[in-house]
Design a protein around this motif. Sequence first.
Motif, PDB file in Angstrom:
ATOM      1  N   ALA A 107      13.263   4.845 -11.137  1.00 28.32           N
ATOM      2  CA  ALA A 107      12.051   5.384 -10.513  1.00 28.32           C
ATOM      3  C   ALA A 107      12.395   6.429  -9.466  1.00 28.32           C
ATOM      4  O   ALA A 107      11.716   7.460  -9.352  1.00 28.32           O
ATOM      5  CB  ALA A 107      11.239   4.248  -9.884  1.00 28.32           C
ATOM      6  N   ALA A 108      13.444   6.166  -8.680  1.00 24.85           N
ATOM      7  CA  ALA A 108      13.871   7.136  -7.664  1.00 24.85           C
ATOM      8  C   ALA A 108      14.304   8.446  -8.320  1.00 24.85           C
ATOM      9  O   ALA A 108      13.960   9.542  -7.840  1.00 24.85           O
ATOM     10  CB  ALA A 108      15.002   6.550  -6.828  1.00 24.85           C
ATOM     11  N   ILE A 109      15.049   8.345  -9.404  1.00 28.53           N
ATOM     12  CA  ILE A 109      15.492   9.552 -10.112  1.00 28.53           C
ATOM     13  C   ILE A 109      14.296  10.301 -10.674  1.00 28.53           C
ATOM     14  O   ILE A 109      14.201  11.532 -10.561  1.00 28.53           O
ATOM     15  CB  ILE A 109      16.496   9.167 -11.214  1.00 28.53           C
ATOM     16  N   ASP A 110      13.361   9.575 -11.261  1.00 25.99           N
ATOM     17  CA  ASP A 110      12.152  10.217 -11.800  1.00 25.99           C
ATOM     18  C   ASP A 110      11.341  10.897 -10.703  1.00 25.99           C
ATOM     19  O   ASP A 110      10.665  11.897 -10.948  1.00 25.99           O
ATOM     20  CB  ASP A 110      11.286   9.182 -12.526  1.00 25.99           C
ATOM     21  N   ALA A 157       6.773   6.578  -3.364  1.00 23.71           N
ATOM     22  CA  ALA A 157       5.972   7.021  -2.217  1.00 23.71           C
ATOM     23  C   ALA A 157       6.877   7.515  -1.096  1.00 23.71           C
ATOM     24  O   ALA A 157       6.613   8.561  -0.478  1.00 23.71           O
ATOM     25  CB  ALA A 157       5.088   5.872  -1.730  1.00 23.71           C
ATOM     26  N   TRP A 158       7.934   6.790  -0.803  1.00 24.43           N
ATOM     27  CA  TRP A 158       8.855   7.143   0.283  1.00 24.43           C
ATOM     28  C   TRP A 158       9.544   8.467  -0.013  1.00 24.43           C
ATOM     29  O   TRP A 158       9.598   9.363   0.841  1.00 24.43           O
ATOM     30  CB  TRP A 158       9.883   6.027   0.445  1.00 24.43           C
ATOM     31  N   ILE A 159      10.082   8.598  -1.204  1.00 26.99           N
ATOM     32  CA  ILE A 159      10.845   9.792  -1.569  1.00 26.99           C
ATOM     33  C   ILE A 159       9.949  11.024  -1.562  1.00 26.99           C
ATOM     34  O   ILE A 159      10.331  12.088  -1.045  1.00 26.99           O
ATOM     35  CB  ILE A 159      11.507   9.583  -2.943  1.00 26.99           C
ATOM     36  N   THR A 160       8.751  10.906  -2.096  1.00 26.12           N
ATOM     37  CA  THR A 160       7.831  12.039  -2.147  1.00 26.12           C
ATOM     38  C   THR A 160       7.441  12.490  -0.745  1.00 26.12           C
ATOM     39  O   THR A 160       7.410  13.695  -0.443  1.00 26.12           O
ATOM     40  CB  THR A 160       6.579  11.667  -2.956  1.00 26.12           C
ATOM     41  N   ASP A 204       0.865  -1.171   0.000  1.00 29.04           N
ATOM     42  CA  ASP A 204       0.000   0.000   0.000  1.00 29.04           C
ATOM     43  C   ASP A 204       0.909   1.232   0.000  1.00 29.04           C
ATOM     44  O   ASP A 204       1.392   1.643   1.053  1.00 29.04           O
ATOM     45  CB  ASP A 204      -0.903  -0.010   1.245  1.00 29.04           C
ATOM     46  N   PRO A 205       1.153   1.819  -1.184  1.00 31.34           N
ATOM     47  CA  PRO A 205       2.072   2.959  -1.229  1.00 31.34           C
ATOM     48  C   PRO A 205       1.647   4.116  -0.325  1.00 31.34           C
ATOM     49  O   PRO A 205       2.514   4.845   0.179  1.00 31.34           O
ATOM     50  CB  PRO A 205       2.060   3.359  -2.708  1.00 31.34           C
ATOM     51  N   ASN A 206       0.361   4.285  -0.110  1.00 30.81           N
ATOM     52  CA  ASN A 206      -0.077   5.352   0.804  1.00 30.81           C
ATOM     53  C   ASN A 206       0.392   5.074   2.229  1.00 30.81           C
ATOM     54  O   ASN A 206       0.777   5.998   2.962  1.00 30.81           O
ATOM     55  CB  ASN A 206      -1.596   5.494   0.766  1.00 30.81           C
ATOM     56  N   LEU A 207       0.353   3.812   2.624  1.00 27.12           N
ATOM     57  CA  LEU A 207       0.829   3.444   3.958  1.00 27.12           C
ATOM     58  C   LEU A 207       2.354   3.577   4.047  1.00 27.12           C
ATOM     59  O   LEU A 207       2.896   4.017   5.065  1.00 27.12           O
ATOM     60  CB  LEU A 207       0.388   2.017   4.278  1.00 27.12           C
ATOM     61  N   THR A 208       3.042   3.208   2.983  1.00 27.29           N
ATOM     62  CA  THR A 208       4.490   3.429   2.931  1.00 27.29           C
ATOM     63  C   THR A 208       4.809   4.908   3.088  1.00 27.29           C
ATOM     64  O   THR A 208       5.731   5.292   3.818  1.00 27.29           O
ATOM     65  CB  THR A 208       5.067   2.893   1.614  1.00 27.29           C
ATOM     66  N   ALA A 209       4.051   5.752   2.403  1.00 21.72           N
ATOM     67  CA  ALA A 209       4.265   7.197   2.507  1.00 21.72           C
ATOM     68  C   ALA A 209       4.055   7.679   3.936  1.00 21.72           C
ATOM     69  O   ALA A 209       4.797   8.539   4.433  1.00 21.72           O
ATOM     70  CB  ALA A 209       3.340   7.936   1.552  1.00 21.72           C
TER      71      ALA A 209
END
Length: 498
Positions: free
Chosen positions: A218-221, A168-171, A111-116
């Motif tokens: 993906a991290a760079i993007d 999600a983490w980086i943002t 769940d990327p929202n939960l990761t965020a």
Amino acid sequence: MSHFEHASLRPAALPADLDEAAHRCLVAGFEGTTSVPDTLKELIDRGLGGVILFTRNVRDARQVRRLTDELRALRPDLLVAIDNEGGGIGHLVGAGAPDVPGSYALGVADDPNLTARCADALAGHLATLGITASYAPVADLQRRPDNPIVRTRSFGADPGLAARHLRAWITATEARGVASCAKHFPGHGGTVTDSHHGMAVDPRPYDELSADLEPFRAAIDAGVPMLMSAHVVFPALDPNRPATLSRRILGDLLRHDLGFDGVLVSDALEMRAIADQYGEAAGARIALAAGADQVIVAVGDLNVTLDCRDAVLDALRTGVLARERIEEAAGRVRRLAERYATPPAHVADWDPGAGLRAARRAVRSRGVPPAVPGAHVVDLFPPPHPALNWGGEDLLTEVRALDPTTTGTAVTGECGADPDALVEGILRRCGTAPLVVATCDAGLHPWQSRLRDALSARRPDAVLVDTGLPEGGALCAYGRGRVNLRAVTEVLVGAAGG
């Protein structure tokens, strides 16, 4: 006369702007919790780019904030950084770090929202401490069951899954004004050696390595401001040097092919993959020449940092290291500092329950009884990794917190000269109570397998639990962070999770 003074009085001193640029390219560790060593003050005065904190610098939250304020008072554009991955991989337990599971459990919950939310909690806590650079998240894919260092630090083996959780983490981290760092480029998941202990090699051909680059793309993007290099040799990319020291990998692949223009920082130079093969000082010079913008000297002995600094200055004096390369690197570090060196004036609250919710969603079970109250819990786990500072949390403590009738045994490291006596003692103490046997990476630590198998042979009804990656147990927590252990405990004792 100190080492620093001796270096400072050398003839043919570099121009002040180039001397400062060279210092920008260094990140130093140090000893102490309440004062800044004089040698570090002198390095900061000359332009030191950053410091990295470890458990040795942490007593409590108030003390850490006083320390970071003192560091920043010496130079406002100093970057203050730390490793802060979650899941027990971090150094801020004493400062009240939020409990979040490691990345693999986040990937299992998917769940990327939960990761965020988990990343936001970690970054928000850092901001309150005055720490504005986090050497996380891990972008490596967990490729091999015998990989000794990536494992549950990774989001998983699938590049698409890892990519969406990295974004999600980086943002979320960026939204807090904290710099994130995807590591360890171009991937450490295909090795069987921990580069802390020796030179790691990934022998796969190029077409098999390409998928491991996707999380970094993906991290760079996603705008990640930093990447960290791996002390890993990739014969398909450069047969002669590890990535940290390879112009082909850092220049041609990362800068040209992937288009990364942020700060590229080395993994710690005192790791044996570099220190044993090249020495830290030569490693610093070669890494910067190859395309790194900063090199980390994490060891607390500042003489090692001074040796690395001197090697860089000498290489500049003699022309071995090009002035343009150091000016380019220092320019990137300055731009990073302009964005992240100053902590935010106000830090909004974060979601304190996100980590436990994620850990609960990651637990996987098969054939587990509804509950095993009053069990005897045997928790087998390796000793903490000295560089990663996993805190050694144990399952027995978590089970007792919810079920005080629990008894048990925690065993870390080899079990001594007489494992048979240990097995007999455990079974005697257990009696007729339910038996729970938990292991963590038993495939890497045969003593765990031997104890688990001996106990389950005598007690076929034993509930087997995996607290690392899955190894055939009835329950798997996918990590040994405190919330991972709490989540699997709730299943064992039948407690209702939120």
